[in-house]
Every structure is written in C-alpha cells, then in structure tokens.
Design an enzyme around this catalytic site. Structure first.
Site, short mmCIF file in Angstrom:
data_model
loop_
_atom_site.label_atom_id
_atom_site.label_comp_id
_atom_site.label_asym_id
_atom_site.label_seq_id
_atom_site.Cartn_x
_atom_site.Cartn_y
_atom_site.Cartn_z
N ARG A 73 0.86 -1.19 0.00
CA ARG A 73 0.00 0.00 0.00
C ARG A 73 0.89 1.24 0.00
O ARG A 73 1.80 1.34 0.82
CB ARG A 73 -0.88 -0.02 1.25
CG ARG A 73 -1.94 1.03 1.30
CD ARG A 73 -2.74 0.93 2.59
NE ARG A 73 -3.62 -0.22 2.65
CZ ARG A 73 -4.22 -0.64 3.77
NH1 ARG A 73 -4.03 0.00 4.92
NH2 ARG A 73 -5.02 -1.69 3.76
N ARG A 142 -1.60 6.88 9.49
CA ARG A 142 -1.61 6.32 8.13
C ARG A 142 -1.64 7.43 7.07
O ARG A 142 -1.62 8.61 7.39
CB ARG A 142 -2.86 5.44 7.98
CG ARG A 142 -3.00 4.33 9.02
CD ARG A 142 -2.27 3.11 8.55
NE ARG A 142 -2.46 1.97 9.41
CZ ARG A 142 -3.27 0.94 9.15
NH1 ARG A 142 -4.06 0.96 8.09
NH2 ARG A 142 -3.30 -0.10 9.95
N LYS A 210 -3.90 1.54 14.73
CA LYS A 210 -3.83 2.45 13.59
C LYS A 210 -4.44 3.80 13.93
O LYS A 210 -5.31 3.91 14.80
CB LYS A 210 -4.53 1.84 12.38
CG LYS A 210 -5.97 1.44 12.65
CD LYS A 210 -6.67 0.89 11.41
CE LYS A 210 -6.34 -0.55 11.12
NZ LYS A 210 -7.26 -1.19 10.16
N CYS A 436 -15.15 -3.09 -0.62
CA CYS A 436 -13.78 -3.38 -0.18
C CYS A 436 -13.21 -4.51 -1.02
O CYS A 436 -13.94 -5.20 -1.73
CB CYS A 436 -13.76 -3.74 1.29
SG CYS A 436 -14.42 -5.39 1.59
N CYS A 442 -7.97 -10.82 0.94
CA CYS A 442 -8.09 -10.38 2.33
C CYS A 442 -8.26 -11.58 3.27
O CYS A 442 -9.22 -12.35 3.14
CB CYS A 442 -9.28 -9.43 2.50
SG CYS A 442 -9.43 -8.93 4.21
N CYS A 481 -16.60 -8.14 5.55
CA CYS A 481 -16.59 -8.45 6.99
C CYS A 481 -16.89 -7.15 7.74
O CYS A 481 -16.93 -6.07 7.14
CB CYS A 481 -15.23 -9.05 7.39
SG CYS A 481 -13.98 -7.83 7.81
N CYS A 485 -14.03 -1.55 5.82
CA CYS A 485 -13.04 -0.85 4.99
C CYS A 485 -13.65 0.05 3.91
O CYS A 485 -12.99 0.94 3.42
CB CYS A 485 -12.11 -1.87 4.34
SG CYS A 485 -11.15 -2.78 5.57
FE1 SRM Z 1 -9.11 -1.85 5.98
C1 SRM Z 1 -7.86 -4.46 7.70
C2 SRM Z 1 -8.23 -3.26 3.08
C3 SRM Z 1 -9.71 1.07 4.42
C4 SRM Z 1 -10.88 -0.78 8.70
N1 SRM Z 1 -8.15 -3.54 5.49
C5 SRM Z 1 -7.66 -4.48 6.36
C6 SRM Z 1 -6.82 -5.52 5.62
C7 SRM Z 1 -5.40 -5.07 5.64
C8 SRM Z 1 -7.00 -6.97 6.11
C9 SRM Z 1 -6.08 -7.50 7.17
O1 SRM Z 1 -5.91 -6.86 8.23
O2 SRM Z 1 -5.55 -8.58 6.95
C10 SRM Z 1 -7.45 -5.40 4.20
C11 SRM Z 1 -6.57 -5.80 3.02
C12 SRM Z 1 -7.40 -6.37 1.93
C13 SRM Z 1 -6.67 -6.58 0.66
O3 SRM Z 1 -6.57 -7.75 0.22
O4 SRM Z 1 -6.22 -5.62 0.06
C14 SRM Z 1 -7.95 -3.97 4.24
N2 SRM Z 1 -8.88 -1.18 4.11
C15 SRM Z 1 -8.60 -1.95 3.03
C16 SRM Z 1 -8.77 -1.18 1.75
C17 SRM Z 1 -7.80 -1.57 0.65
C18 SRM Z 1 -10.23 -1.36 1.28
C19 SRM Z 1 -10.53 -0.95 -0.13
O5 SRM Z 1 -11.20 -1.74 -0.77
O6 SRM Z 1 -10.14 0.12 -0.58
C20 SRM Z 1 -8.63 0.26 2.28
C21 SRM Z 1 -7.20 0.72 2.28
C22 SRM Z 1 -7.11 2.10 2.81
C23 SRM Z 1 -5.76 2.74 2.71
O7 SRM Z 1 -5.35 3.05 1.59
O8 SRM Z 1 -5.14 2.96 3.75
C24 SRM Z 1 -9.10 0.07 3.72
N3 SRM Z 1 -10.03 -0.11 6.50
C25 SRM Z 1 -10.27 0.93 5.66
C26 SRM Z 1 -11.24 1.81 6.24
C27 SRM Z 1 -11.83 3.04 5.58
C28 SRM Z 1 -11.14 4.30 5.94
O9 SRM Z 1 -10.16 4.29 6.68
O10 SRM Z 1 -11.60 5.32 5.46
C29 SRM Z 1 -11.59 1.27 7.47
C30 SRM Z 1 -12.68 1.82 8.41
C31 SRM Z 1 -12.27 3.03 9.16
C32 SRM Z 1 -11.55 2.67 10.41
O11 SRM Z 1 -10.35 2.50 10.37
O12 SRM Z 1 -12.22 2.52 11.43
C33 SRM Z 1 -10.82 0.07 7.62
N4 SRM Z 1 -9.29 -2.48 7.89
C34 SRM Z 1 -10.13 -1.94 8.84
C35 SRM Z 1 -10.09 -2.76 10.02
C36 SRM Z 1 -10.89 -2.51 11.32
C37 SRM Z 1 -10.18 -1.61 12.25
C38 SRM Z 1 -10.87 -1.50 13.56
O13 SRM Z 1 -10.88 -0.43 14.14
O14 SRM Z 1 -11.41 -2.49 14.06
C39 SRM Z 1 -9.21 -3.82 9.74
C40 SRM Z 1 -8.82 -4.99 10.68
C41 SRM Z 1 -7.83 -4.58 11.71
O15 SRM Z 1 -7.26 -3.51 11.69
O16 SRM Z 1 -7.62 -5.42 12.58
C42 SRM Z 1 -8.75 -3.63 8.39
FE1 SF4 Z 2 -11.10 -7.44 4.31
FE2 SF4 Z 2 -13.11 -6.95 5.93
FE3 SF4 Z 2 -11.60 -4.94 5.08
FE4 SF4 Z 2 -13.21 -6.11 3.41
S1 SF4 Z 2 -13.84 -5.00 5.24
S2 SF4 Z 2 -11.05 -5.63 3.00
S3 SF4 Z 2 -13.20 -8.21 4.07
S4 SF4 Z 2 -10.92 -6.56 6.38
#
Ligand code: SRM
Ligand code: SF4
Length: 576
Positions: A73, A142, A210, A436, A442, A481, A485
C-alpha cells in the site's frame, strides 16, 4: 505479575524499531512466508502477507504451502501523482504485481500478488518514482486523506498542503525501512534520517492501534470526515482557509456479535487557527499514544479512548499539551460524501491562465485493469504518456484526471472513448458505490465484496427502474466483513459480509456522512436483498419529500430507527 499487554505490544517492543527479522526472512528462499512476528511488523512498512484464498483448500489437500504473496500500500498524502509517477506505478503492476492497480478507500494505491522474491525490487521501483509505502499500515498515523483535488481551489490546495505536512510530521523516524528495502539508499527527502535510532513521537511501542487523519473542504465531505480518528474541516472565508474545526474519535470497525465494539462518528474537539493544525495533530496523536488501550486491540482505537474518557476530558488533555485553548467549532455545511462525477472546472486560476478542467472518472470498486471492451488501464496509461493531466486518487475509489488545459479536454475524451470508457455511469446507485477488496486476498473476509457488488447493483438497477430512480444518488457500500473498509455504516444502503453469500443489511445513514446506519436485516443473500429493497425504493419514489435523501426517508418511513451516536448503533434494532 502477568503481562496483560496485547501480543503486538511485545512484538513492537522487541522489534528494534520495526526491523524484527524481516531482512533475514526476505533472504530465505525455502518459503514464501516470513516469521510470525514479522507478519505484524511488515505492516508498518506498508505491506501485508496474504495468500490466495481461492486455492487455499486445494493446496492444503496437496499438502502444499499456502500461495503466499504480499499486498503493498502506498503512502500518497492527498492522493496526487504526476503522469511520470503514474507510468512508473503502472509498470510496477505488470512487472511485479497481478497486473492491476487498486485505488483504495483512502486515496492511494494497493498492489496485490507481489511474491517475496520481488518485494525489495517493488519497494525500490516505488522509491525510484519518489513515492514510498512507509506507515501506510501499522500502529501509526496512516496515509493522510485530503479533500479530493488540490487543483479545485485555493482552499483545496491549502488542505492538500496541510495533509502533506501532517503526513511528514507524524512519519516514524526509524531507519528500518531504508535499511531493509532500499539497502541504505538515500530517499528523495533528505530530512528523513535513515538509521536514526529514536522515535521521538512514537517511542518503541508506537501507537496502540492504527491512526487515521483526514481533511475536508465543505460543502464536500468526500473524505467521510466522521469515520476517522482525527479530522480537520476547513473554515473558508473569501476563498481562503482561515482555520480548521477539529474532529476526533470516528471509526468503523466492529466485531459481529460483540456490542462492546461499534462504529462511531467523530466528535467536534474545537477550532484551531490555520497554522496550529500540525501541532494539534501531534498532540491528539500523543494523547492517544498515552491513553489508548494497549491490552485489548479490538478496543484500542482512538474512538474508544474518546468514548471511554469523554470528549471533555480528551479536549482538556489536548489543550494542556498544546498550552492553549481551542476555539468553539465554527459553522459549516456538508452536502454529500460522494465524488461529483464528470467534468468540473477549477474555481480559480493562476494569474494570466485559464481555469483548468478536472474529470472525475468512476472506477468500479477502484480496480484499474483492462477487460474486453473496457481497457481502463491502457487508456489511463496513454493519457499519462501524453502528459495531459495529473492524477488524483479519491476516497471513493475513483480517479480525477486533474489540471487539464482546455485544449486537452477533447484528447482525453477521445482516449477514453477509444478504450470503451464512458464518462457517465449506468445509475446513480453505481456512481455512489464502493466495495472493499475482500476475497481472494483479504485474510479477514467472510463473504465476497469487490467481486459481488457490481452484479448486485446490476440487479438492483431493475428495481430502481420500476421505481423511476435510476438517476438518483443513493449511496451503497459493501464489505466482506464487519471491519468496515468501505465505510458501510455511513452508507444509505450498507451490506456487511457474515458468511459466504450472506450479508447484514444496514439502512438509515445520512447522505452527508453525519449519521450512522442501523441493522435492518440479518444474513440475507442476493435475492432477499433485492426483495427487501425494491418495495422501499418504490415507496421512497412515491412518498419522499422534496430533496429528501433515501437514508433519511428510511428513518421517517419507520424502516429503521435513527442512530444518534456510536454507542447506540446496536440499540433499537427491529429486524425485517
Ligand atoms: Fe481496511 C484491515 C483493506 C480502508 C478498517 N483492510 C484491512 C486488511 C489489511 C485486512 C487485514 O488486516 O488482513 C485489508 C486488506 C485487503 C486486501 O486484500 O487488500 C484492508 N482497508 C482496506 C482497503 C484496501 C479497502 C478498499 O477496498 O479500498 C482500504 C485501504 C485504505 C488505505 O489506503 O489505507 C481500507 N479499512 C479501511 C477503512 C476506511 C477508511 O479508513 O476510510 C476502514 C474503516 C475506518 C476505520 O479504520 O475505522 C478500515 N481495515 C479496517 C479494520 C478494522 C479496524 C478497527 O478499528 O477495528 C481492519 C482490521 C484490523 O485492523 O484489525 C482492516
Ligand atoms: Fe477485508 Fe473486511 Fe476490510 Fe473487506 S472489510 S477488505 S473483508 S478486512
């Protein structure tokens, strides 16, 4: 005495500022994997180890190692890249990744499918394009998102400059990144000290979790400001930003069945002057560093610190560290969270120049690839080769072809047309959709998302036609899930994976991103989703008040109760 700290705290502590055994692991050719603890540390370097879940079962049967590869990323504050950088990023997709570029929901790119033996080369190619992946993941600040398109107006440029300044200021200072990936090579930015042993801001434990920072310029709330740990809302007077309203404590992630976890919209912390914002960002981050929960990672985000301590106590501590009081938030209005698609002219111009044009192009779920009759990747490459514009990644997974001179507009349109790319979208629903990544990369996915939402929307377009709503802007977002995201709990229609083929359906979020949704139906598959939504579309078309958005209507019509705060997200649920 037992050590109650989360395992990640100990991994960070023992990591020698994020080095772990990453360098040794990269050199081990026996496996495509890396050491267990390094799975956590590599995130701080902007990468995740993943495996192809489509072939997991088959490989297990054959007693083969999982099909490991890495996701990378980038850190691109404000999402702006030059045509030269675009070409470099495009080449990396073919040379080292799976042939696609993936725009994320946070204004940057991801690569998927990079194998271990190519990781260093990929990092170096990214660095050669004057970009990096530092702190794109991990327990740090981030990628900083800013209101899309610095070319739109002076206020947008100011927001972009603040985004870059915060990103640089809050960057980890460890030299690990340069040692491991760049062989000690100097980076473009000479102020970054390779080899520095200290982390003055983060210390050896970094943050509990994060940390996400965004900057909005009203009336657009394209960055979804209330979904993030820290936000700055531009207060604009006579076309210039004079200060910022500060928000803290937003976040989306939760766990199914655990009401102790919930999405939360951010609170207003106060108002700061233009030049105070970087200082405010630093102090908010250090309060979270010191107050955040380091025992339970599911409760470690800033949103829970604010929830548990209260916004007043949090503000007092920030002000104590700042040495001055924040002002009262100033009035502002948001109108929506989407990207206005199509051509939009910049609001101002450099002296003696015409106002530039900007084309916001819908990219379905952010995936930039070529498919028969729709060669988006080739079209964008040709536009970059001709140097017709800069490129801005948006927080809605779209791309803006930005700062286009009038004389190049027709050339851009012709290049897109030649490759089957339409500027218009098939419906308002699709134009306001996000999914997402989910399967197959993922590791946390419970259901399909990116690979399923397009076909669901095609089916829902028939229902919209029955109601006469094809062109109406209705926000729909899907995730595989509950981590959220694609920010599904701030969508008027939110679908969150529970099991393969089954989703929880949420309704009632505000179009402008200020109110969360509420659970409406549990464990529903494609046919049931359509059967539930179609009558609501029809009723909405008949009974809506002038200007009333779909999310507001679903509350007024009694489908769901309004969610007034994150801690009320799980309350008052009546399932359909
Ligand atoms: Fe996310 C984890 C993809 C934006 C909340 N996110 C992940 C992981 C890395 C899975 C993992 O931990 O093994 C995913 C990788 C999937 C893949 O195969 O690429 C993933 N997140 C993404 C992306 C690529 C989704 C997309 O389709 O665009 C976004 C990348 C953003 C970036 O460039 O930095 C992405 N993730 C978000 C957002 C939206 C935002 O930030 O605006 C959220 C919700 C906002 C927030 O943070 O509360 C988000 N991602 C999570 C979470 C839950 C965090 C939590 O507070 O519980 C996880 C899981 C974790 O961190 O344990 C997670
Ligand atoms: Fe993976 Fe869940 Fe984030 Fe979708 S919402 S990219 S399934 S961690």
């Amino acid at each position: 005495m037992t050590d109650k700290r989360a395992r990640n705290e100990i991994i960070k502590e023992n990591s020698h500022q994020l080095r772990g055994t990453l360098a040794e692991g990269l050199d081990n050719v026996i496996t495509g994997d890396i050491a267990e603890d390094d799975h956590q540390l590599i995130k701080f370097h902007g990468s995740y180890i993943q495996d192809d879940r489509d072939v997991r079962g088959e490989r297990a049967k054959k007693k083969l190692e999982k099909a490991f590869s890495f996701m990378l990323r980038l850190r691109i504050p404000g999402g702006l890249v030059t045509p030269k950088q675009w070409l470099a990023l495009d080449a990396i997709a073919s040379n080292y990744a799976n042939g696609t570029l993936r725009l994320t929901t946070r204004e940057t790119f991801q690569y998927h499918g990079v194998i271990k033996s190519n990781l260093r080369r990929t990092m170096q190619a990214i660095n050669a394009a004057a970009l990096d992946t530092i702190a794109a993941c991990g327990d740090v600040n981030r990628n900083v998102m800013t209101a899309a398109n610095p070319y739109l107006s002076k206020a947008h440029r100011q927001a972009y400059e603040l985004g870059k300044a915060i990103s640089e200021h809050l960057l980890p200072k460890t030299g690990a990144y340069h040692e491991i990936w760049l062989d000690g090579e100097k980076v473009e930015d000479k102020s970054r000290k390779a080899g520095a042993a200290e982390e003055p801001l983060y210390g050896i434990h970094y943050l509990p979790r994060k940390f996400k920072t965004v900057i909005a310029v009203p009336p657009d709330n394209d960055v979804d400001i209330f979904a993030h740990c820290l936000g700055f809302i531009a207060i604009v007077e006579k076309g210039e930003v004079t200060g910022w309203n500060v928000t803290v404590g937003g976040g989306m992630g939760m766990t199914h069945g655990d009401t102790n976890t919930f999405p939360r919209t951010a609170d207003h912390l106060g108002y700061c002057k233009l030049e105070q914002a970087v200082d405010v960002a630093e102090k908010v981050l250090t309060v979270q560093r010191d107050w955040g929960n380091r025992e339970s990672r599911p409760r470690a985000r800033l949103k829970y610190t604010v929830e548990d301590r209260g916004i007043d106590a949090f503000r007092n501590e920030v002000e104590k560290r700042l040495g001055y009081k924040l002002g009262k938030p100033k009035p502002y209005t948001f109108t929506g969270t989407g990207d206005p698609l199509g051509w939009r002219q910049s609001l101002d111009a450099k002296k003696g120049e015409d106002k530039a044009w900007n084309l916001t192009l819908f990219v379905e779920n952010g995936r930039i690839k070529d498919r028969p009759g729709h060669s988006l990747r080739t079209a964008l490459r040709e536009i970059a080769e001709a140097g017709l514009c800069d490129f801005v990644c948006t927080s809605n997974q779209n791309v803006i072809l930005a700062n286009v001179a009038q004389k190049f507009k027709a050339k851009i349109e012709a290049a897109l047309k030649a490759h089957g790319i339409h500027i218009s979208v098939s419906s308002g629903l699709r134009g306001n959709s996000m999914a997402c990544v989910s399967l197959p990369t993922c590791g946390l996915a419970l259901a399909e998302s990116e690979r399923f939402l397009p076909e669901l929307i095609t089916a829902l377009e028939d229902s919209l036609d029955k109601a006469g709503l094809r062109d109406d802007d209705i926000v729909i977002r899907m995730t595989g899930c509950p981590n959220g995201c694609a920010r599904p709990y701030l969508a008027e229609i939110g679908l969150v994976g529970r099991n393969p083929g089954l989703y929880n359906l949420y309704l009632g979020a505000a179009f402008d991103g200020t109110r969360l949704s509420k659970l409406y139906a549990q464990d529903v598959g494609k046919e049931r989703i359509i059967a539930l939504l179609e009558p609501i579309f029809v009723k909405y078309a008949k009974e809506r008040k002038p200007g009333e958005h779909f999310g507001d209507f679903t509350i007024r019509a009694g489908y769901v109760a309004a969610t007034k705060a994150g801690n009320q997200f799980h309350a008052d649920v009546k399932l359909a």
